[in-house]
Design a protein around this motif. Structure first.
Motif, short mmCIF file in Angstrom:
data_model
loop_
_atom_site.label_atom_id
_atom_site.label_comp_id
_atom_site.label_asym_id
_atom_site.label_seq_id
_atom_site.Cartn_x
_atom_site.Cartn_y
_atom_site.Cartn_z
N GLY A 317 0.81 -1.21 0.00
CA GLY A 317 0.00 0.00 0.00
C GLY A 317 0.84 1.26 0.00
N TRP A 318 1.94 1.24 0.77
CA TRP A 318 2.83 2.40 0.80
C TRP A 318 3.49 2.61 -0.56
N GLU A 319 3.92 1.50 -1.17
CA GLU A 319 4.63 1.60 -2.44
C GLU A 319 3.71 2.08 -3.56
N THR A 320 2.46 1.61 -3.56
CA THR A 320 1.55 1.90 -4.67
C THR A 320 0.64 3.09 -4.44
N TYR A 321 0.51 3.53 -3.18
CA TYR A 321 -0.33 4.69 -2.89
C TYR A 321 0.42 5.76 -2.10
N LEU A 354 -6.43 -9.41 -5.27
CA LEU A 354 -6.77 -9.11 -6.66
C LEU A 354 -6.77 -7.61 -6.91
N PHE A 355 -7.27 -6.85 -5.94
CA PHE A 355 -7.26 -5.39 -6.09
C PHE A 355 -5.83 -4.87 -6.19
N LEU A 356 -4.96 -5.34 -5.30
CA LEU A 356 -3.58 -4.87 -5.32
C LEU A 356 -2.87 -5.31 -6.60
N ALA A 357 -3.20 -6.50 -7.10
CA ALA A 357 -2.63 -6.92 -8.38
C ALA A 357 -3.07 -5.98 -9.49
N GLY A 358 -4.33 -5.53 -9.42
CA GLY A 358 -4.81 -4.55 -10.39
C GLY A 358 -4.09 -3.22 -10.28
N ARG A 359 -3.82 -2.81 -9.05
CA ARG A 359 -3.11 -1.54 -8.85
C ARG A 359 -1.68 -1.62 -9.39
N VAL A 360 -1.01 -2.75 -9.17
CA VAL A 360 0.34 -2.93 -9.69
C VAL A 360 0.32 -2.91 -11.22
N ALA A 361 -0.65 -3.60 -11.82
CA ALA A 361 -0.77 -3.59 -13.28
C ALA A 361 -1.06 -2.19 -13.79
N GLN A 362 -1.87 -1.45 -13.08
CA GLN A 362 -2.19 -0.07 -13.48
C GLN A 362 -0.94 0.80 -13.50
N LEU A 363 -0.12 0.69 -12.46
CA LEU A 363 1.10 1.51 -12.38
C LEU A 363 2.14 1.08 -13.42
N ARG A 364 2.02 -0.13 -13.92
CA ARG A 364 2.90 -0.58 -15.01
C ARG A 364 2.37 -0.15 -16.38
N GLY A 365 1.21 0.52 -16.38
CA GLY A 365 0.62 0.94 -17.64
C GLY A 365 -0.15 -0.16 -18.34
N GLN A 366 -0.40 -1.27 -17.64
CA GLN A 366 -1.13 -2.40 -18.22
C GLN A 366 -2.61 -2.24 -17.86
N PHE A 367 -3.28 -1.30 -18.51
CA PHE A 367 -4.61 -0.90 -18.09
C PHE A 367 -5.67 -1.97 -18.37
#
Length: 670
Positions: A317-321, A354-367
């Motif tokens: 959470g700290w890393e992605t938000y 699953l939500f955090l996996a989505g957030r990681v994919a989002q930050l990688r530009g894998q929308f």
């Protein structure tokens, strides 16, 4: 008469009270510790395979007695009997303590089962497991309070906040009873030190909820007092972890994960405090470093420990938000993915993972992948509707980044209808996406929605938290006034809100989308006219406000920087940095432009220019969003300093201070 030899051990017999033997009689016995038959250690996972001690039926009517070697009375015994690492330790003068430690391990195992149920989307089952024991088990009470706390945070409901506050206060009272007074660290039992830890955890959560019940000044003071008390208790627990000689390694393992979760979280929180305020907080014992916080959470992320999963989730959470919204805006998404991988293997269908996996994919530009994860997370559980709203929020931004404004508008409108967090923000975003579509009205979720009615809700739905309007709502209010001034038009509103939230950092990985956004910005600038000719500086006849022109130029510079077109980006952003006298309202553009330049040169390892622009950004004063921008500036300067040390091959030394939050090393083996 010769004194008998010292006892080789002690036998603890669990029996019916009617069958108790006379403890004063001296008989020869085998030096063993006897616990219920089901209490044998599971050698595969190190956990006790015993039944739940808080299920009254197994222990109903159970008593205990001591049997000593022949010729030796209880008062003569001083030696310690050691057992295997899975069983409670025992001294001959405190057999009750062994049973208490055994019961404490069972409490922790119950909390672990509840956590597993929660992360596997079985929230109701987790509550049913915990609720019968919340009056007697501090770990059941703590886990139950955490569930109520999470629900209150997501619903933003006064009733839920009161229920969570009551549960947290009751848990603290139970922990206080289990502490049974204050003793020196060496004399506290395992039960007492774990009670201290649970008390600190509840205090930290309670300090946040106090403001939800009453946003006034009194509540703010109360919240600060509780926060300080929790901080002090964590310091005490950290010292206990370092100094204590633990007899039960399983209890030490669980305790250590909790201490590191607390010390790591506090260090991350205090690392976000602007430097001008940090010196005052250090006077009352508050300080912290992000590096220390990260290290603590990494150490605490032990898969077998009770709070290991929470340490990992906090780190992700700290890393992605945290780093994006409260730090430099730059995160290590690959590291977040590495921490998440074990949790994904353990909870492959869990809504949280699953939500955090989505957030990681989002930050990688894998929308596209991110949208799939968010949809799966929403389908994974339906008990907490507000959790689904969080997935909808992130899905909305994925659609925005891929320039699909209609589905983004539908999600924003759905949030406006269903979620209570900030009606003003949701209404404004709905209007923003319709403006990006150049549609004054649209059919959203089966309902006809117009820009005008949504922007009217911006004013009607304003709220204050702790006596202040939250920044997104304040920005929405400013833009509503700009909309009226510009004859019902706004310039690039959706991406402006995204940038304020730190969302555009996801576009670093997608130069193709950045190129499309740049084309839109250039088209809008061309539509207005070269150099923004005819734009007004204040109120007047011209349709476009001069600040809107600078906003477009700012986004053009950001896009050029993301595309590594350094000379062009420097020219455009430098113009914004030096335009403070020409910007009437949106003066936050100047420091933001300076920070963008600093980070661009940091990526190129041109550290002199990076530091110069970061310091230049710090010189701007008295503008909207100043606190947020200064957090980003401070984090950027810290990154520059770390990079300088790295290039010099000299590790950055930890700052030392008598007011530093104490971070213990791993506790010594007994």
């Amino acid at each position: 008469m010769a004194r008998p030899a010292a006892a080789r051990g002690l036998k603890l017999v669990i029996s019916n009270p009617q069958e108790w033997n006379d403890q004063n009689s001296c008989r020869r016995t085998v030096p063993t510790l006897s616990l219920p038959a089901a209490a044998n250690c599971d050698q595969n996972n190190g956990r006790s395979a015993s039944p739940n001690l808080f299920d009254k039926s197994p222990l109903q009517g159970i008593g205990m007695s001591y049997e000593f070697e022949e010729g030796l009375c209880p008062e003569d015994t001083q030696s310690t009997v050691s057992t295997n690492s899975c069983s409670p330790s025992l001294t001959q003068t405190s057999a009750e303590r062994a049973l208490a430690e055994y019961a404490l391990v069972e409490e922790i195992h119950m909390a672990q089962r509840a956590l597993d149920l929660f992360l596997n989307n079985r929230i109701t089952e987790a509550r049913r497991l915990l609720e019968p024991n919340i009056d007697t088990s501090m770990y059941a009470a703590t886990a139950h309070s955490v569930l109520l706390y999470l629900q209150a945070i997501m619903t933003v409901s006064a009733e839920d906040a009161k229920a969570a506050s009551k549960a947290l206060r009751d848990t603290q009272a139970l922990c206080a009873k289990r502490c049974r007074g204050r003793f020196s660290r060496s004399k506290r039992t395992e039960e007492q030190v774990h009670a201290e830890l649970c008390h600190a955890e509840c205090g930290l959560m309670l300090s946040a909820l106090v403001l939800s019940e009453d946003p006034g000044l009194t509540a703010l003071v109360k919240s600060g007092i509780r926060f300080k008390s929790s901080h002090s208790t964590y310091q005490t627990c950290a010292n206990i972890l370092r100094e204590r000689a633990w007899h039960n390694q399983e209890l030490r393992r669980h305790f250590e994960s909790g201490v590191r979760l607390g010390t790591g979280s506090f260090n991350l929180i205090f690392s976000c405090v602007p430097s001008k305020h940090a010196k005052y907080l250090s006077m009352v014992g508050f300080s912290g470093q992000a590096k220390v916080g990260n290290a603590e959470l990494k150490s605490g992320a032990d898969p077998g420990a009770l709070r290991g999963a929470m340490c990992a989730l906090t780190l992700i959470g700290w890393e992605t938000y945290g780093k994006i919204m409260l730090g430099s805006g730059i995160c290590d998404v690959d590291f977040a993915g590495e921490v998440l991988s074990p949790l994904m293997r353990q909870y492959p269908s869990g809504a949280v993972t699953l939500f955090l996996a989505g957030r990681v994919a989002q930050l990688r530009g894998q929308f596209t992948e991110a949208l799939d994860y968010f949809n799966r997370s929403m389908r994974a559980q339906s008990e907490w509707k507000q959790y689904q709203h969080l997935c909808m929020w992130e899905s909305m931004w994925c659609h925005c980044f891929t320039l699909n404004y209609l589905p983004a508008a539908e999600l924003a409108h759905a949030l406006y209808k269903e979620n209570q967090w900030s009606k003003t923000t949701y209404a404004y975003l709905t209007a923003c996406f319709l403006l990006m579509l150049n549609q004054q009205e649209a059919k959203l979720n089966g309902e006809t929605v117009t820009i005008n009615e949504m922007l009217k809700e911006v004013i009607a739905r304003k709220q204050k938290i702790a006596g202040h309007t939250i920044p997104p709502e304040k920005l929405a209010e400013k833009r509503y006034k700009r909309y009226i001034e510009q004859e019902k038009d706004l310039v690039f509103p959706a991406f402006e809100m995204s940038y304020v939230w730190g969302g555009m950092s996801a576009l670093h990985q997608r130069p193709d989308i950045v190129q499309d956004i740049l084309a839109i910005v250039d088209g809008k600038i061309a539509e207005i006219g070269p150099g923004g000719a005819g734009a007004k500086k204040g109120k007047g006849s011209s349709r476009i406000h001069s600040d809107s022109i600078f906003t477009l130029k700012f986004f053009r510079g950001v896009c050029l920087a993301y595309l590594n077109r350094v000379e062009e980006a420097t020219g455009v952003l430098d113009e914004i940095v030096n335009a403070e006298q020409h910007i009437s309202e949106d003066k936050f553009l100047c420091p933001y432009a300076s920070v963008e330049l600093a980070q661009m040169f940091l990526r190129m390892d041109d550290l002199d220019k990076a530091l110069r622009y970061a310091n230049r950004a710090m010189e701007f004063k008295n503008y909207f969003l100043q606190a947020k921008v200064e957090l980003r500036i401070g984090a950027t300067i810290e990154m520059i300093e770390e990079r300088e040390e790295s290039l010099l091959k000299s590790p950055l030394e930890e700052k030392s201070s008598s007011n530093e939050f104490y971070t213990p090393p791993s506790s010594p083996e007994p």
